[in-house]
Design an enzyme around this catalytic site. Sequence first.
Site, PDB file in Angstrom:
ATOM      1  N   HIS A   1      86.461  26.175  44.966  1.00 54.24           N
ATOM      2  CA  HIS A   1      87.651  26.081  44.118  1.00 54.24           C
ATOM      3  C   HIS A   1      88.814  26.460  45.026  1.00 54.24           C
ATOM      4  O   HIS A   1      88.761  27.468  45.724  1.00 54.24           O
ATOM      5  CB  HIS A   1      87.551  27.040  42.926  1.00 54.24           C
ATOM      6  CG  HIS A   1      88.884  27.382  42.347  1.00 54.24           C
ATOM      7  ND1 HIS A   1      89.712  26.439  41.785  1.00 54.24           N
ATOM      8  CD2 HIS A   1      89.566  28.552  42.289  1.00 54.24           C
ATOM      9  CE1 HIS A   1      90.831  27.018  41.393  1.00 54.24           C
ATOM     10  NE2 HIS A   1      90.774  28.304  41.688  1.00 54.24           N
TER      11      HIS A   1
ATOM     12  N   GLU B   1      85.946  33.756  39.355  1.00 55.44           N
ATOM     13  CA  GLU B   1      85.586  32.428  38.826  1.00 55.44           C
ATOM     14  C   GLU B   1      84.071  32.203  38.888  1.00 55.44           C
ATOM     15  O   GLU B   1      83.594  31.069  38.911  1.00 55.44           O
ATOM     16  CB  GLU B   1      86.303  31.316  39.605  1.00 55.44           C
ATOM     17  CG  GLU B   1      87.810  31.387  39.595  1.00 55.44           C
ATOM     18  CD  GLU B   1      88.464  31.083  38.244  1.00 55.44           C
ATOM     19  OE1 GLU B   1      87.732  30.855  37.261  1.00 55.44           O
ATOM     20  OE2 GLU B   1      89.707  31.083  38.182  1.00 55.44           O
TER      21      GLU B   1
ATOM     22  N   HIS C   1      93.421  25.780  45.871  1.00 54.84           N
ATOM     23  CA  HIS C   1      94.749  25.533  45.290  1.00 54.84           C
ATOM     24  C   HIS C   1      95.560  24.589  46.194  1.00 54.84           C
ATOM     25  O   HIS C   1      96.548  25.024  46.799  1.00 54.84           O
ATOM     26  CB  HIS C   1      95.517  26.853  45.132  1.00 54.84           C
ATOM     27  CG  HIS C   1      94.856  27.903  44.279  1.00 54.84           C
ATOM     28  ND1 HIS C   1      95.278  29.221  44.254  1.00 54.84           N
ATOM     29  CD2 HIS C   1      93.821  27.835  43.407  1.00 54.84           C
ATOM     30  CE1 HIS C   1      94.529  29.921  43.397  1.00 54.84           C
ATOM     31  NE2 HIS C   1      93.622  29.106  42.881  1.00 54.84           N
TER      32      HIS C   1
ATOM     33  N   HIS D   1      96.661  24.664  38.289  1.00 53.30           N
ATOM     34  CA  HIS D   1      95.941  25.761  38.905  1.00 53.30           C
ATOM     35  C   HIS D   1      95.265  25.340  40.221  1.00 53.30           C
ATOM     36  O   HIS D   1      95.662  25.808  41.287  1.00 53.30           O
ATOM     37  CB  HIS D   1      94.918  26.341  37.901  1.00 53.30           C
ATOM     38  CG  HIS D   1      94.098  27.463  38.439  1.00 53.30           C
ATOM     39  ND1 HIS D   1      93.302  28.259  37.654  1.00 53.30           N
ATOM     40  CD2 HIS D   1      93.918  27.920  39.703  1.00 53.30           C
ATOM     41  CE1 HIS D   1      92.698  29.163  38.406  1.00 53.30           C
ATOM     42  NE2 HIS D   1      93.055  28.969  39.654  1.00 53.30           N
TER      43      HIS D   1
HETATM   44  P1  13P Z   1      89.106  35.506  43.133  1.00 58.43           P
HETATM   45  O1  13P Z   1      89.857  36.321  44.153  1.00 58.43           O
HETATM   46  O2  13P Z   1      88.535  36.353  42.033  1.00 58.43           O
HETATM   47  O3  13P Z   1      88.076  34.627  43.806  1.00 58.43           O
HETATM   48  O4  13P Z   1      90.158  34.549  42.389  1.00 58.43           O
HETATM   49  C1  13P Z   1      90.920  33.600  43.070  1.00 58.43           C
HETATM   50  C2  13P Z   1      91.251  32.420  42.221  1.00 58.43           C
HETATM   51  O5  13P Z   1      91.617  31.381  42.747  1.00 58.43           O
HETATM   52  C3  13P Z   1      91.109  32.499  40.738  1.00 58.43           C
HETATM   53  O6  13P Z   1      91.212  31.250  40.150  1.00 58.43           O
HETATM   54 ZN    ZN Z   2      92.244  29.741  41.389  1.00 58.94          ZN
END
Ligand code: 13P
Ligand code: ZN
Length: 267
Positions: free
Chosen positions: A142, A119, A144, A214
């Site tokens: 970022h 990302e 989840h 996401h």
């Molecule tokens: P990466 O392992 O490349 O950081 O990806 C994790 C992720 O949350 C992608 O949206």
């Molecule tokens: Zn992600």
Amino acid sequence: MESILANRPALAAEVDKVAEVAGYLWQKGWAERNGGNITVNVTEHIDDAIRALPAISPRYPIGTVLPHLKGCWFFCKGTNRRMRDLARRPMENGSVIRILDDCASYEIVADAPVKPTSELASHLSMHDKMIADGQGYKAAIHTHPIDLVAMTHNPAFLKKDVLTNLLWSMIPETRAFCPKGLGIVPYKMPSSVELAEATIEALKEYDVVMWEKHGVCAVGPDIFEAFDQVDVLSKSAQIYLTARSMGFEPTGTTQEQMDELKRAFNL
Ligand code: 13P
Ligand code: ZN
């Protein structure tokens, strides 16, 4: 080879903060496998000795041109690396990169050739915007969060400002600490430049950005504050779903109570 953190307490402190937050993300259940990513602008901690270091990777394209990033350096979580591993061994699961003068590519400089997060286009676009805004913000996250992502599976919550108002109304602190609320980016391909561009557009209007089905993105002066933004919203989501699981629709604070808060805190 010695880590570039050796004898550089200020740089080491920034990486320590990332490791601490990575641990929180894992503990919260927001970081399955390699889920989520963190980047921090560490340019102010880069000295001449680091600048003189050779690249330890080929030159990689960012996928977009980010004019404010010329001469900038970032600590980035590695792609496919686990948050729980980043927590314990940050320099083995992340790396320091420098942006090249074309503002469209980067190379890895230290400690190990760990390729940055997939990302990166979104992260670096957020950093480009943070520099343009001139508020001294240095960190992007970022992640989840289960509760917030679950809410995006209800189309009613994806309409403009519906989720923001609902989350604000669960507990007054959310309004106070996240005064611009949560912007929604309709589902897009993870790691795409299109997703990065939509994220920046949403950040012009909101504090935190939700990628439909996401995860969320937040920024801050440091990684603790970026994390706090998501944590505050997640707390509101938890209150909502706790009330719902007790069998009732929470009333929420009234518009009048929220307006009073807005005046009192000058939001
Ligand atoms: P990466 O392992 O490349 O950081 O990806 C994790 C992720 O949350 C992608 O949206
Ligand atoms: Zn992600």
